[in-house]
Design a protein around this motif. Structure first.
Motif, PDB file in Angstrom:
ATOM      1  N   GLY A  59       5.161  18.467  -4.540  1.00  0.00           N
ATOM      2  CA  GLY A  59       6.176  17.412  -4.547  1.00  0.00           C
ATOM      3  C   GLY A  59       5.752  16.217  -5.380  1.00  0.00           C
ATOM      4  O   GLY A  59       5.863  15.069  -4.969  1.00  0.00           O
ATOM      5  N   ILE A  60       5.228  16.481  -6.576  1.00  0.00           N
ATOM      6  CA  ILE A  60       4.587  15.405  -7.339  1.00  0.00           C
ATOM      7  C   ILE A  60       5.216  15.204  -8.698  1.00  0.00           C
ATOM      8  O   ILE A  60       4.723  14.425  -9.506  1.00  0.00           O
ATOM      9  CB  ILE A  60       3.088  15.738  -7.555  1.00  0.00           C
ATOM     10  N   TYR A  61       6.332  15.893  -8.958  1.00  0.00           N
ATOM     11  CA  TYR A  61       6.871  15.812 -10.315  1.00  0.00           C
ATOM     12  C   TYR A  61       7.981  14.783 -10.429  1.00  0.00           C
ATOM     13  O   TYR A  61       8.429  14.452 -11.512  1.00  0.00           O
ATOM     14  CB  TYR A  61       7.368  17.197 -10.758  1.00  0.00           C
ATOM     15  N   GLY A  62       8.441  14.265  -9.288  1.00  0.00           N
ATOM     16  CA  GLY A  62       9.531  13.296  -9.330  1.00  0.00           C
ATOM     17  C   GLY A  62       9.008  11.886  -9.525  1.00  0.00           C
ATOM     18  O   GLY A  62       7.835  11.658  -9.798  1.00  0.00           O
ATOM     19  N   GLU A  63       9.938  10.955  -9.368  1.00  0.00           N
ATOM     20  CA  GLU A  63       9.590   9.546  -9.528  1.00  0.00           C
ATOM     21  C   GLU A  63       8.686   9.084  -8.401  1.00  0.00           C
ATOM     22  O   GLU A  63       7.768   8.315  -8.598  1.00  0.00           O
ATOM     23  CB  GLU A  63      10.883   8.744  -9.498  1.00  0.00           C
TER      24      GLU A  63
ATOM     25  N   TYR B 266       0.844  -1.197   0.000  1.00  0.00           N
ATOM     26  CA  TYR B 266       0.000   0.000   0.000  1.00  0.00           C
ATOM     27  C   TYR B 266       0.879   1.247   0.000  1.00  0.00           C
ATOM     28  O   TYR B 266       0.671   2.175  -0.788  1.00  0.00           O
ATOM     29  CB  TYR B 266      -0.910  -0.038   1.230  1.00  0.00           C
ATOM     30  N   ASP B 267       1.897   1.244   0.872  1.00  0.00           N
ATOM     31  CA  ASP B 267       2.814   2.379   0.927  1.00  0.00           C
ATOM     32  C   ASP B 267       3.508   2.572  -0.410  1.00  0.00           C
ATOM     33  O   ASP B 267       3.592   3.681  -0.934  1.00  0.00           O
ATOM     34  CB  ASP B 267       3.890   2.149   1.998  1.00  0.00           C
ATOM     35  N   ASN B 268       3.989   1.465  -0.949  1.00  0.00           N
ATOM     36  CA  ASN B 268       4.724   1.557  -2.202  1.00  0.00           C
ATOM     37  C   ASN B 268       3.855   2.086  -3.334  1.00  0.00           C
ATOM     38  O   ASN B 268       4.280   2.925  -4.117  1.00  0.00           O
ATOM     39  CB  ASN B 268       5.267   0.175  -2.548  1.00  0.00           C
ATOM     40  N   ASN B 269       2.623   1.602  -3.396  1.00  0.00           N
ATOM     41  CA  ASN B 269       1.692   2.080  -4.432  1.00  0.00           C
ATOM     42  C   ASN B 269       1.420   3.565  -4.274  1.00  0.00           C
ATOM     43  O   ASN B 269       1.307   4.310  -5.245  1.00  0.00           O
ATOM     44  CB  ASN B 269       0.363   1.329  -4.339  1.00  0.00           C
ATOM     45  N   ARG B 270       1.296   3.958  -3.021  1.00  0.00           N
ATOM     46  CA  ARG B 270       1.007   5.341  -2.701  1.00  0.00           C
ATOM     47  C   ARG B 270       2.153   6.246  -3.150  1.00  0.00           C
ATOM     48  O   ARG B 270       1.934   7.324  -3.694  1.00  0.00           O
ATOM     49  CB  ARG B 270       0.823   5.394  -1.176  1.00  0.00           C
ATOM     50  N   PHE B 271       3.392   5.780  -2.941  1.00  0.00           N
ATOM     51  CA  PHE B 271       4.545   6.604  -3.306  1.00  0.00           C
ATOM     52  C   PHE B 271       4.719   6.690  -4.821  1.00  0.00           C
ATOM     53  O   PHE B 271       5.371   7.593  -5.315  1.00  0.00           O
ATOM     54  CB  PHE B 271       5.834   6.034  -2.700  1.00  0.00           C
ATOM     55  N   THR B 272       4.181   5.717  -5.554  1.00  0.00           N
ATOM     56  CA  THR B 272       4.487   5.640  -6.989  1.00  0.00           C
ATOM     57  C   THR B 272       3.259   5.841  -7.860  1.00  0.00           C
ATOM     58  O   THR B 272       3.243   5.452  -9.014  1.00  0.00           O
ATOM     59  CB  THR B 272       5.127   4.277  -7.325  1.00  0.00           C
ATOM     60  N   ARG B 273       2.205   6.426  -7.305  1.00  0.00           N
ATOM     61  CA  ARG B 273       0.954   6.701  -8.046  1.00  0.00           C
ATOM     62  C   ARG B 273       0.372   5.428  -8.648  1.00  0.00           C
ATOM     63  O   ARG B 273      -0.234   5.465  -9.704  1.00  0.00           O
ATOM     64  CB  ARG B 273       1.181   7.685  -9.201  1.00  0.00           C
ATOM     65  N   ASN B 274       0.599   4.311  -7.992  1.00  0.00           N
ATOM     66  CA  ASN B 274       0.177   3.046  -8.585  1.00  0.00           C
ATOM     67  C   ASN B 274      -1.152   2.584  -7.981  1.00  0.00           C
ATOM     68  O   ASN B 274      -1.222   1.541  -7.344  1.00  0.00           O
ATOM     69  CB  ASN B 274       1.276   1.997  -8.363  1.00  0.00           C
ATOM     70  N   PHE B 275      -2.198   3.402  -8.137  1.00  0.00           N
ATOM     71  CA  PHE B 275      -3.509   3.039  -7.590  1.00  0.00           C
ATOM     72  C   PHE B 275      -4.569   3.867  -8.312  1.00  0.00           C
ATOM     73  O   PHE B 275      -4.245   4.848  -8.987  1.00  0.00           O
ATOM     74  CB  PHE B 275      -3.550   3.318  -6.079  1.00  0.00           C
TER      75      PHE B 275
ATOM     76  N   GLY C 256      -2.504  11.619  -4.914  1.00  0.00           N
ATOM     77  CA  GLY C 256      -3.173  11.542  -6.213  1.00  0.00           C
ATOM     78  C   GLY C 256      -2.514  12.418  -7.259  1.00  0.00           C
ATOM     79  O   GLY C 256      -3.006  12.525  -8.374  1.00  0.00           O
ATOM     80  N   ALA C 257      -1.392  13.059  -6.910  1.00  0.00           N
ATOM     81  CA  ALA C 257      -0.618  13.881  -7.835  1.00  0.00           C
ATOM     82  C   ALA C 257      -1.471  14.966  -8.478  1.00  0.00           C
ATOM     83  O   ALA C 257      -1.322  15.296  -9.649  1.00  0.00           O
ATOM     84  CB  ALA C 257       0.056  13.020  -8.908  1.00  0.00           C
ATOM     85  N   TYR C 258      -2.377  15.538  -7.692  1.00  0.00           N
ATOM     86  CA  TYR C 258      -3.217  16.605  -8.214  1.00  0.00           C
ATOM     87  C   TYR C 258      -2.340  17.819  -8.508  1.00  0.00           C
ATOM     88  O   TYR C 258      -1.624  18.296  -7.631  1.00  0.00           O
ATOM     89  CB  TYR C 258      -4.297  16.961  -7.184  1.00  0.00           C
ATOM     90  N   ASP C 259      -2.387  18.302  -9.748  1.00  0.00           N
ATOM     91  CA  ASP C 259      -1.458  19.335 -10.188  1.00  0.00           C
ATOM     92  C   ASP C 259      -2.189  20.653 -10.426  1.00  0.00           C
ATOM     93  O   ASP C 259      -2.981  20.764 -11.359  1.00  0.00           O
ATOM     94  CB  ASP C 259      -0.757  18.870 -11.473  1.00  0.00           C
ATOM     95  N   ASN C 260      -1.910  21.642  -9.583  1.00  0.00           N
ATOM     96  CA  ASN C 260      -2.564  22.935  -9.723  1.00  0.00           C
ATOM     97  C   ASN C 260      -1.650  24.022  -9.155  1.00  0.00           C
ATOM     98  O   ASN C 260      -1.765  24.404  -7.998  1.00  0.00           O
ATOM     99  CB  ASN C 260      -3.907  22.924  -8.979  1.00  0.00           C
ATOM    100  N   PRO C 261      -0.691  24.502  -9.970  1.00  0.00           N
ATOM    101  CA  PRO C 261       0.315  25.461  -9.481  1.00  0.00           C
ATOM    102  C   PRO C 261      -0.296  26.685  -8.811  1.00  0.00           C
ATOM    103  O   PRO C 261       0.276  27.199  -7.842  1.00  0.00           O
ATOM    104  CB  PRO C 261       1.081  25.844 -10.748  1.00  0.00           C
TER     105      PRO C 261
END
Lengths: 329, 568
Positions: B464-468, B429-438, B476-481
Motif C-alpha cells: 500500500g505504498i504507491y499512492g499519495e 508525526y502522524d502526518n509525516n508518517r502518512f506522507t513519507r516525510n521523515f 518507510g515505503a520499502y518496495d519489494n514485490p
C-alpha cells in the motif's frame, strides 16, 4: 448615554467577528488532519481504514472548500448547532459543552467570587493596619507568585496522599452514581473541595495586594485628608476609601470571570476534574475542530459579555462615567 | 469584618447567596438516579478509554471500549498464551474444502432483549458489510457468499480464501442482531449512538458519565453454564488520566486494574502492593513491536547495506534496561513475539541472518559499503561524498519513546552516523508518517498481538505504498514485490509445512533487507491490586489475560472476570 452604549456595541461586534474568524482559522492551520489522528489509534483490516476515513470526512463536511466551511460555521453560530465532535463522535458539541460547563461553574464561580470578597476585605485591613500588613503581606505575595501547578500539587500531596483526607481525582467517587442523596452530595463536595480551595488560595493573594495598594492610595488622597480635617470618623473615611478602591477590583473581577475557562485548564488537569478546561485541552490534542470551536466561542462570548457588563456596571458605580453622559465633568 | 457593612456589602452577600442557590439547582437538575454501587461487587478498571463514552456503535472503531467483548461477542475466542481458539458463539467451525468454511452455532443463546440468536444474525453481520461501507467491508474482496443452511449452520464460500486473515476474523468479528440493525437506515449506520446496545454478552450498559462507563452483569448470559459466571456485578471503566493520578488511585485501592503504561512501576510495585504478570523482568506480557522505520525513498536509507549496518549498531538492551527499567523485552530480530507468531519462527534463519549489538561489525559493514568520513568532520558521509545528516522522529510527549530514540541517536553516533532525535506533535508525526516525510522514525502501528504472523509482516511490508498517502504500515515505503507476494502466499496457504517454508523465506528477506529494525516489544501494560479482588491471573496462574483494550476482551479478559474472587 445612547452614544456611549452604541459606540461600545460597535466595538464589541467588530471584536466578535474577528474572534470568530480567528477561531475558525487557527485549528485548520494546525498540522495534521483530525480524521487521520482519530484513525491512527485503530488497527483495522486492510482497506477498512480508507472506508472509515471517507465516511467521517463526509460526515464532518471536511471535504467542503474552506469558504463553504466558513459560511457553514457562521450559520452554526446563529442556529446553535456546532456539529458533532470528532473525538467523541457522534455526540453533538453543544451537548458536550453544556454537560461540562456545569462542573466549571460550580467549581470556579465560588472560587473566584469568594477569593475576591475575602481578598478585598483582607487587603483593605492590610491597607489600614500596620500590624496586619506585616503579617499578611508576605503570605499574599507568596500565594500570588507561587505557580498554581506546584501549589495544587503540594495540596494534593498533603491533603490527599499523606493524610488521605480528600480524593485527588475526579468529580465523584468510583462507585458513586450521581443522585440526590447525602452520600453522593458529600462525596461530590469532598471531590470539589481541593480544586476549589487551591483556586481560591492562588487568587486570594492577587486581590488582597491590589486592594491594599488602592486603600493606601485613597487614604493619602486629598478628599481623605479633607475629611480628616473636617473631623470625620475614621470609619467613614475608610468606607469612602473602600468604595473608591473597589472600582478597579470590579474590573478585575469581570475579567477574571471572562477568563473562567482558560483558568480552568490547569486546575482540571491537576485534579482531573471533568470540566470544559480539560475538554479544551483534549480537543486540542485530538484536533477536534468542532469541539474546539464550540469551546472557544463559549469563551469569546463570555469574555465579551463580561466586559460589556463591566461597562454597564461602571455607568452606575463610577460617577466619572455617569457624569460624562450629562456633560458635567 | 472591620468595615461597616454598607448597602453594597449586603447586596454583594445577597448576590452570592443567589449564585450559590442557583448553582445547587443546576447541579441537581442534571443528576438522575441515585444508587451507590457496592464496592465489593464492583471492578474498577482504567487504561483503555481516551475520551468520555460517546458511542456504543460496534460498526465504528472508536466505540466505547468493552462494547466489543462485554456486549457483542465473537464466534471464537483466542487465547494468546496457548495459541488456541475456543468456540464461543460457534460450537465448531472447519474448512470443508479449500474455499468453504462451515460454522455450527451454539443453540439456546438469546440476545439481551429476549430474541433468539441464530444463523440469520451471523449472515446479516456479514451481508451488512457487503451492502454498506463499514470497516470490515474489505472482507468481501475475497469472500464470495455467506449462506444459512439451517438455523444453526452457516457456510462461507470464498472467491480467494485468506486463511490467516480468516482465522483472525473468527475471533475479531462481533456478531450483531439482525432484528435491530436491519431496521437502521443505511445513512444512520455510522452516526448511530446505539446507547444501551443489545448483544449476547455477559454485561449490559448500566450508565455512562463524563469520566466513566459503567457496565452491569447480565445474569441471563448463556455462558454462565458453559464458562462460569463473571464475579463483578459492575465494571466501572474510568477514562484515562495522568499516570500519577492513576498510580495514586491504585495505591489507595480505588482502581483494581490499570492497563496504563506506568514508568517505574517495577520499582514501586512492592511498596504499593501492585501485581504484574511476571514477578520479575519483563513484568509484562508483550503486546506489540516497536520498529525503527527507515524511509527507503531517501538516501542512504534506500541502501539495505546501510540499513543492516545500522541494525548492528543498535543496543536494544540499553533501551530495555535504562529507558524501561526492564518493563519490556528486547525484540526478537524478526520482530515476532507471542505464541501465535513464534510458531512460525525459523530459528535457523535467525541464527544465520539475525542481527545483534556489535558496533565493530556495524563499522565494518559501513566501511565496506563505502560510508566513510570523506570530509573529516567526524561523521560518515555517503559514498558520493554527500554528508549524512538524518533525523529520527517520535511523537512529542511520549516520554519513554523520547528516551529510547536518544539511545538510537547515541548508538548511531558511536559508529559515526549522524542521526538527531526530533519530537514533532503527535498529529504532525502522524502526518509525516502518512506522507513519507521523515528520515527515520519509531512506530509500533500494525504490529499488535494476533494469532497469525501474517499481520506483523503485512504491517511492516505491504504494497500500500504507491499512492499519495501510506495508511497501513510499511511507513518507510520499502518496495519489494517478491516479498509482498510471499506474504500474501502465506495468507492464502492452509498447509502447515508449506507455511513454515514460506515463513522462513519471509523472515530471511526481512533480516537481509532490514526495511525496519525491530527494537523492543511494548508490554501488555497491566498492574492490579488485591485490595478488592484477588485471584488475578499471572505467570503462575495463567488462566486469562487482564486486558481491557478494544478488541481484546475475547483474548482472555472474560476468563479473568469469571476467575476473580471478591475480598470479603
Amino acid at each position: 448615554m445612547g452614544k456611549y452604549l452604541s459606540k461600545k456595541i460597535i466595538i464589541y461586534l467588530i471584536t466578535f467577528v474577528l474572534a470568530v474568524t480567528i477561531n475558525f482559522v487557527i485549528p485548520r492551520m494546525m498540522p495534521g488532519d483530525p480524521i487521520q489522528s482519530l484513525m491512527s489509534r485503530f488497527s483495522v483490516m486492510e482497506g477498512g481504514r480508507e472506508i472509515i476515513e471517507e465516511q467521517l470526512t463526509l460526515l464532518f463536511n471536511l471535504d467542503d472548500p474552506l469558504p463553504v466551511q466558513y459560511l457553514n460555521y457562521w450559520k452554526s453560530i446563529f442556529t446553535g448547532d456546532f456539529g458533532i465532535s470528532i473525538m467523541q463522535f457522534p455526540k453533538p458539541v453543544t451537548a458536550i459543552i453544556s454537560t461540562a460547563i456545569i462542573y466549571d461553574l460550580i467549581l470556579l464561580i465560588p472560587a473566584i467570587i469568594l477569593s475576591w470578597i475575602v481578598g478585598n476585605r483582607l487587603g483593605a485591613l492590610s491597607g489600614v493596619s500596620k500590624r496586619a500588613d506585616n503579617i499578611m503581606m508576605p503570605v499574599f505575595y507568596f500565594l500570588s507568585s507561587s505557580p498554581y501547578f506546584w501549589l495544587a500539587g503540594v495540596l494534593a500531596f498533603f491533603l490527599g496522599v499523606q493524610l488521605g483526607w480528600l480524593p485527588i481525582s475526579g468529580a465523584y467517587g468510583v462507585s458513586m452514581n450521581p443522585g440526590l442523596n447525602w452520600s453522593f452530595i458529600l462525596d461530590y463536595i469532598r471531590h470539589w473541595f481541593m480544586p476549589f480551595f487551591s483556586m481560591f488560595l492562588v487568587q486570594l493573594g492577587g486581590w488582597a495586594i491590589g486592594m491594599r495598594n488602592m486603600i493606601i492610595y485613597e487614604r493619602s488622597s486629598n478628599y481623605s485628608r479633607y475629611m480628616e480635617s473636617l473631623g470625620a470618623s475614621d470609619r467613614l473615611i475608610r468606607s469612602y476609601g473602600f468604595r473608591n478602591g473597589v472600582l478597579p477590583q470590579v474590573t478585575g473581577l469581570a475579567l477574571r470571570i471572562a477568563q473562567l475557562i482558560g483558568g480552568a485548564i490547569t486546575v482540571e488537569t491537576v485534579f482531573n476534574y471533568p470540566g470544559l478546561g480539560r475538554m479544551m485541552l483534549s480537543s486540542v490534542v485530538n484536533q477536534d475542530y468542532f469541539l474546539l470551536q464550540g469551546i472557544f466561542l463559549a469563551v469569546v462570548i463570555m469574555a465579551l459579555a463580561a466586559n460589556f457588563l463591566v461597562d454597564i456596571i461602571y455607568m452606575f458605580i463610577d460617577p466619572r462615567v455617569r457624569l460624562s453622559f450629562s456633560g458635567e465633568v | 469584618m472591620f468595615l461597616k457593612s454598607n448597602k453594597r456589602g449586603v447586596l454583594m452577600k445577597g448576590f452570592c447567596r443567589v449564585v450559590l442557590v442557583f448553582m445547587f439547582i443546576v447541579l441537581f437538575s442534571v443528576v438522575s438516579l441515585a444508587v451507590e454501587l457496592d464496592r465489593s461487587e464492583t471492578l474498577v478498571i482504567t487504561g483503555a478509554a481516551w475520551g468520555p463514552p460517546s458511542t456504543w456503535n460496534i460498526l465504528i472503531p472508536n466505540r466505547q471500549m468493552g462494547t466489543g467483548g462485554l456486549v457483542y461477542e465473537t464466534l471464537f475466542s483466542y487465547n494468546p498464551l496457548t495459541n488456541e481458539y475456543r468456540p464461543w458463539l460457534a460450537e465448531s467451525g472447519e474448512w470443508v474444502s479449500d474455499n468453504e468454511y462451515v460454522v455450527n452455532l451454539r443453540r439456546g443463546i438469546k440476545w439481551t432483549d429476549g430474541e433468539a440468536f441464530d444463523a440469520d444474525d451471523l449472515v446479516f453481520t456479514y451481508e451488512l458489510a457487503r451492502d454498506n461501507a463499514v470497516y470490515y467491508s474489505p472482507v468481501w474482496n475475497w469472500l464470495g457468499s455467506v449462506e444459512a443452511e439451517d438455523n444453526y449452520t452457516v457456510r462461507f464460500t470464498f472467491d480467494e480464501p485468506h486463511y490467516a486473515e480468516w482465522d483472525k476474523e473468527l475471533y475479531q468479528r462481533y456478531i450483531i442482531p439482525e432484528h435491530i440493525w436491519s431496521k437502521v437506515p443505511a445513512d444512520k449506520l455510522i452516526p448511530r449512538t446505539n446507547a444501551n446496545p443489545v448483544g449476547t454478552g455477559p454485561y449490559l450498559y448500566y450508565t455512562a458519565g463524563q469520566d466513566r462507563m459503567v457496565w452491569e452483569r447480565n445474569d441471563n448470559w448463556w455462558g454462565n453454564e458453559v464458562f462460569g459466571t463473571p464475579k463483578p456485578k459492575y465494571i466501572v471503566d474510568l477514562v484515562n488520566v495522568s499516570n500519577n493520578i492513576t498510580l495514586g488511585m491504585l495505591m489507595k485501592g480505588e482502581i483494581d486494574l490499570s492497563n496504563n503504561f506506568i514508568p517505574g512501576v517495577e520499582k514501586i510495585k512492592g511498596v504499593a502492593g501492585l501485581k504484574t504478570w511476571y514477578e520479575k523482568e519483563p513484568y509484562m506480557l508483550s503486546w506489540n513491536t516497536a520498529n525503527l522505520y527507515m524511509n527507503t525513498t531517501r538516501k542512504p536509507m534506500d541502501d539495505s547495506a546501510f540499513r543492516r549496518a545500522l541494525a548492528f549498531a543498535m543496543n536494544k538492551h540499553t533501551i530495555v534496561d535504562k529507558v524501561y527499567g526492564g518493563l519490556v523485552k528486547a525484540a526478537n530480530p524478526t520482530g515476532l513475539f507471542g505464541q501465535g507468531w513464534l510458531a512460525y519462527l525459523d530459528q535457523g534463519v535467525v541464527d544465520e541472518y539475525g542481527f545483534y549489538f556489535d558496533p565493530s561489525k556495524a563499522v565494518a559493514l559501513l566501511d565496506k559499503a563505502g560510508y566513510v568520513d570523506s570530509d573529516g568532520d567526524g561523521w560518515r558521509d555517503q559514498p558520493n561524498g554527500e554528508p549524512i545528516e538524518l533525523e529520527v522522529m517520535v511523537p512529542s510527549g511520549w516520554t519513554d519513546w523520547m528516551e529510547a530514540v536518544k539511545v538510537v541517536s547515541n548508538n548511531a553516533a558511536a559508529v559515526g552516523v549522524n542521526i538527531q532525535a526530533v519530537f514533532p506533535d503527535t498529529s504532525l508525526y502522524d502526518n509525516n508518517r502518512f506522507t513519507r516525510n521523515f528520515d527515520l522514525m519509531i512506530g509500533n502501528q500494525q504490529t499488535t498481538l494476533t494469532s497469525t504472523p501474517f499481520d506483523y509482516w503485512n504491517g511492516v511490508a505491504n504494497d500500500g505504498i504507491y499512492g499519495e498517502r501510506i495508511a497501513n504500515g510499511n511507513w518507510g515505503a520499502y518496495d519489494n514485490p517478491e516479498l509482498f507476494a510471499l506474504i500474501d502466499e502465506f495468507n492464502m496457504t492452509n498447509d502447515e509445512t508449506e507455511k513454515m517454508k514460506i515463513a522462513a523465506e519471509i523472515e530471511k528477506t526481512l533480516l537481509v533487507e532490514m526495511p525496519t529494525i525491530p527494537l523492543w516489544h511494548n508490554g501488555l501494560w497491566a498492574q492490579y491490586t488485591n485490595a478488592n479482588w484477588t485471584n488475578w491471573p499471572s505467570e503462575d496462574n495463567p488462566y486469562g489475560v487482564p486486558v481491557t483494550w478494544d478488541n481484546a476482551y475475547q483474548l482472555g479478559m472474560i476468563d479473568v472476570l469469571i476467575g476473580l474472587e471478591p475480598v470479603k
